[in-house]
Design a protein around this motif. Structure first.
Motif, PDB file in Angstrom:
ATOM      1  N   ASN A  25      31.913 -83.811   7.171  1.00 46.36           N
ATOM      2  CA  ASN A  25      32.093 -84.766   8.257  1.00 46.36           C
ATOM      3  C   ASN A  25      32.385 -83.925   9.497  1.00 46.36           C
ATOM      4  N   ALA A  26      31.336 -83.586  10.235  1.00 49.24           N
ATOM      5  CA  ALA A  26      31.475 -82.676  11.375  1.00 49.24           C
ATOM      6  C   ALA A  26      30.899 -83.315  12.634  1.00 49.24           C
ATOM      7  N   ARG A  27      31.679 -83.277  13.679  1.00 44.28           N
ATOM      8  CA  ARG A  27      31.248 -83.848  14.952  1.00 44.28           C
ATOM      9  C   ARG A  27      31.218 -82.746  15.995  1.00 44.28           C
ATOM     10  N   ASN A  28      30.040 -82.541  16.572  1.00 45.77           N
ATOM     11  CA  ASN A  28      29.845 -81.587  17.660  1.00 45.77           C
ATOM     12  C   ASN A  28      30.330 -80.173  17.297  1.00 45.77           C
ATOM     13  N   VAL A  29      29.896 -79.684  16.137  1.00 50.38           N
ATOM     14  CA  VAL A  29      30.240 -78.322  15.718  1.00 50.38           C
ATOM     15  C   VAL A  29      29.004 -77.443  15.853  1.00 50.38           C
ATOM     16  N   SER A  30      29.226 -76.159  15.950  1.00 43.76           N
ATOM     17  CA  SER A  30      28.098 -75.232  16.045  1.00 43.76           C
ATOM     18  C   SER A  30      27.422 -75.125  14.679  1.00 43.76           C
ATOM     19  N   VAL A  31      26.151 -74.754  14.718  1.00 42.98           N
ATOM     20  CA  VAL A  31      25.405 -74.552  13.471  1.00 42.98           C
ATOM     21  C   VAL A  31      26.089 -73.461  12.646  1.00 42.98           C
ATOM     22  N   SER A  32      26.605 -72.453  13.315  1.00 40.42           N
ATOM     23  CA  SER A  32      27.310 -71.380  12.628  1.00 40.42           C
ATOM     24  C   SER A  32      28.495 -71.917  11.833  1.00 40.42           C
ATOM     25  N   GLU A  33      29.289 -72.786  12.430  1.00 36.24           N
ATOM     26  CA  GLU A  33      30.432 -73.396  11.747  1.00 36.24           C
ATOM     27  C   GLU A  33      29.968 -74.248  10.572  1.00 36.24           C
ATOM     28  N   LEU A  34      28.886 -74.967  10.752  1.00 33.26           N
ATOM     29  CA  LEU A  34      28.349 -75.808   9.688  1.00 33.26           C
ATOM     30  C   LEU A  34      27.889 -74.958   8.501  1.00 33.26           C
ATOM     31  N   LEU A  35      27.215 -73.853   8.787  1.00 30.19           N
ATOM     32  CA  LEU A  35      26.759 -72.964   7.719  1.00 30.19           C
ATOM     33  C   LEU A  35      27.949 -72.384   6.960  1.00 30.19           C
ATOM     34  N   THR A  36      29.014 -72.063   7.669  1.00 34.81           N
ATOM     35  CA  THR A  36      30.228 -71.553   7.035  1.00 34.81           C
ATOM     36  C   THR A  36      30.842 -72.605   6.119  1.00 34.81           C
ATOM     37  N   ARG A  37      30.824 -73.854   6.543  1.00 33.30           N
ATOM     38  CA  ARG A  37      31.348 -74.943   5.698  1.00 33.30           C
ATOM     39  C   ARG A  37      30.520 -75.106   4.431  1.00 33.30           C
ATOM     40  N   ILE A  38      29.209 -74.984   4.567  1.00 31.72           N
ATOM     41  CA  ILE A  38      28.344 -75.085   3.384  1.00 31.72           C
ATOM     42  C   ILE A  38      28.625 -73.922   2.442  1.00 31.72           C
ATOM     43  N   GLU A  39      28.768 -72.716   2.991  1.00 31.38           N
ATOM     44  CA  GLU A  39      29.079 -71.550   2.160  1.00 31.38           C
ATOM     45  C   GLU A  39      30.406 -71.733   1.430  1.00 31.38           C
ATOM     46  N   SER A  40      31.385 -72.348   2.080  1.00 26.82           N
ATOM     47  CA  SER A  40      32.694 -72.510   1.446  1.00 26.82           C
ATOM     48  C   SER A  40      32.667 -73.537   0.311  1.00 26.82           C
ATOM     49  N   GLN A  41      31.709 -74.457   0.328  1.00 28.85           N
ATOM     50  CA  GLN A  41      31.628 -75.480  -0.715  1.00 28.85           C
ATOM     51  C   GLN A  41      30.640 -75.127  -1.821  1.00 28.85           C
ATOM     52  N   THR A  42      29.869 -74.068  -1.628  1.00 28.33           N
ATOM     53  CA  THR A  42      28.841 -73.696  -2.605  1.00 28.33           C
ATOM     54  C   THR A  42      28.888 -72.203  -2.869  1.00 28.33           C
ATOM     55  N   ASP A  43      27.973 -71.723  -3.700  1.00 27.73           N
ATOM     56  CA  ASP A  43      27.826 -70.291  -3.963  1.00 27.73           C
ATOM     57  C   ASP A  43      26.783 -69.654  -3.052  1.00 27.73           C
ATOM     58  N   TYR A  44      26.243 -70.430  -2.119  1.00 23.52           N
ATOM     59  CA  TYR A  44      25.175 -69.933  -1.263  1.00 23.52           C
ATOM     60  C   TYR A  44      25.692 -68.992  -0.181  1.00 23.52           C
ATOM     61  N   LEU A  45      24.818 -68.077   0.230  1.00 23.97           N
ATOM     62  CA  LEU A  45      25.059 -67.181   1.355  1.00 23.97           C
ATOM     63  C   LEU A  45      23.847 -67.305   2.270  1.00 23.97           C
ATOM     64  N   PHE A  46      24.089 -67.575   3.556  1.00 21.78           N
ATOM     65  CA  PHE A  46      22.994 -67.722   4.507  1.00 21.78           C
ATOM     66  C   PHE A  46      22.615 -66.361   5.058  1.00 21.78           C
ATOM     67  N   VAL A  47      21.308 -66.128   5.139  1.00 22.18           N
ATOM     68  CA  VAL A  47      20.777 -64.886   5.675  1.00 22.18           C
ATOM     69  C   VAL A  47      19.862 -65.251   6.838  1.00 22.18           C
ATOM     70  N   TYR A  48      20.176 -64.725   8.029  1.00 20.56           N
ATOM     71  CA  TYR A  48      19.378 -65.034   9.208  1.00 20.56           C
ATOM     72  C   TYR A  48      19.667 -64.007  10.291  1.00 20.56           C
ATOM     73  N   SER A  49      18.796 -63.976  11.268  1.00 18.90           N
ATOM     74  CA  SER A  49      18.982 -63.121  12.432  1.00 18.90           C
ATOM     75  C   SER A  49      19.448 -63.995  13.591  1.00 18.90           C
ATOM     76  N   LYS A  50      20.507 -63.579  14.245  1.00 15.38           N
ATOM     77  CA  LYS A  50      21.018 -64.354  15.380  1.00 15.38           C
ATOM     78  C   LYS A  50      20.003 -64.393  16.524  1.00 15.38           C
ATOM     79  N   ASN A  51      19.066 -63.463  16.536  1.00 20.20           N
ATOM     80  CA  ASN A  51      18.016 -63.456  17.560  1.00 20.20           C
ATOM     81  C   ASN A  51      16.985 -64.560  17.313  1.00 20.20           C
ATOM     82  N   ASN A  52      16.819 -64.977  16.054  1.00 24.23           N
ATOM     83  CA  ASN A  52      15.793 -65.955  15.706  1.00 24.23           C
ATOM     84  C   ASN A  52      16.328 -67.363  15.459  1.00 24.23           C
TER      85      ASN A  52
END
Length: 188
Positions: free
Chosen positions: A49-76
């Motif tokens: 339940n997130a309101r006006n959060v950055s995508v980065s914060e959202l990805l961190t929340r997903i990582e904290s609830q799962t075993d997933y690790l996001f891999v991406y380039s901040k340039n892309n």
């Protein structure tokens, strides 16, 4: 006393043998269940339940609830973009579809890694058939005390995430990091 032990010992031995066999079966069942847990993580569900959060914060929340690790380039990937999302026990894929809808970002799930790439780097079709392999970056080292002796059991984590490892008996560790711009945290 000899008479008593002579007749009860074989029965005790047989009883003890049955207990050992049952214990072995239970241990095997627990081991198999732990292996199937990894397969279940592929179908991980999140509640956010997130309101006006950055995508980065959202990805961190997903990582904290799962075993997933996001891999991406901040340039892309624009991780500073603001999103609002409300989910309850939704599959991670459905959440990512919602977050990256109407953007130039696509994702692919590869084991416990979710790779985020721009659409322009994905194959011609719309179903992510050929994503360029993301080169994994590994950091390794040895944790020692003031005297130079190795420290086993030290937690090494990527700061701000739940991704980590533990040093071995020789104080050595190896950890996969998403990019070179991370900070490692050590705790003992």
């Amino acid at each position: 006393m000899t008479f008593y032990c002579k007749y009860l010992y074989p029965k005790f031995k047989k009883y003890f043998s049955h207990i050992m066999k049952i214990s072995f079966v239970i241990i095997l069942a627990v081991l198999f269940c732990s292996f199937t847990e990894k397969a279940v993580s592929q179908n991980a569900r999140v509640s956010i339940n997130a309101r006006n959060v950055s995508v980065s914060e959202l990805l961190t929340r997903i990582e904290s609830q799962t075993d997933y690790l996001f891999v991406y380039s901040k340039n892309n990937v624009d991780v500073n973009r603001r999103v609002t999302i409300r989910t309850k026990e939704e599959p991670v894929a459905r959440v990512l579809n919602e977050v990256f809808r109407d953007t130039d970002v696509r994702y692919a799930m590869e084991g416990t890694h979710i790779v985020l790439v721009p659409k322009s780097r994905v194959g011609e079709k719309d179903d992510l058939p050929a994503i360029e392999r993301v080169q994994q970056i590994f950091v390794s080292g040895t944790v020692v005390d003031m005297a130079g002796d190795p420290l086993p059991g030290v937690n090494v984590t990527i700061k701000g995430t739940t991704t980590g490892t533990v040093t071995g008996i020789d104080g050595q560790y190896r950890i996969s990091i998403p990019d070179r711009d991370v900070t490692l945290s050590y705790s003992f």
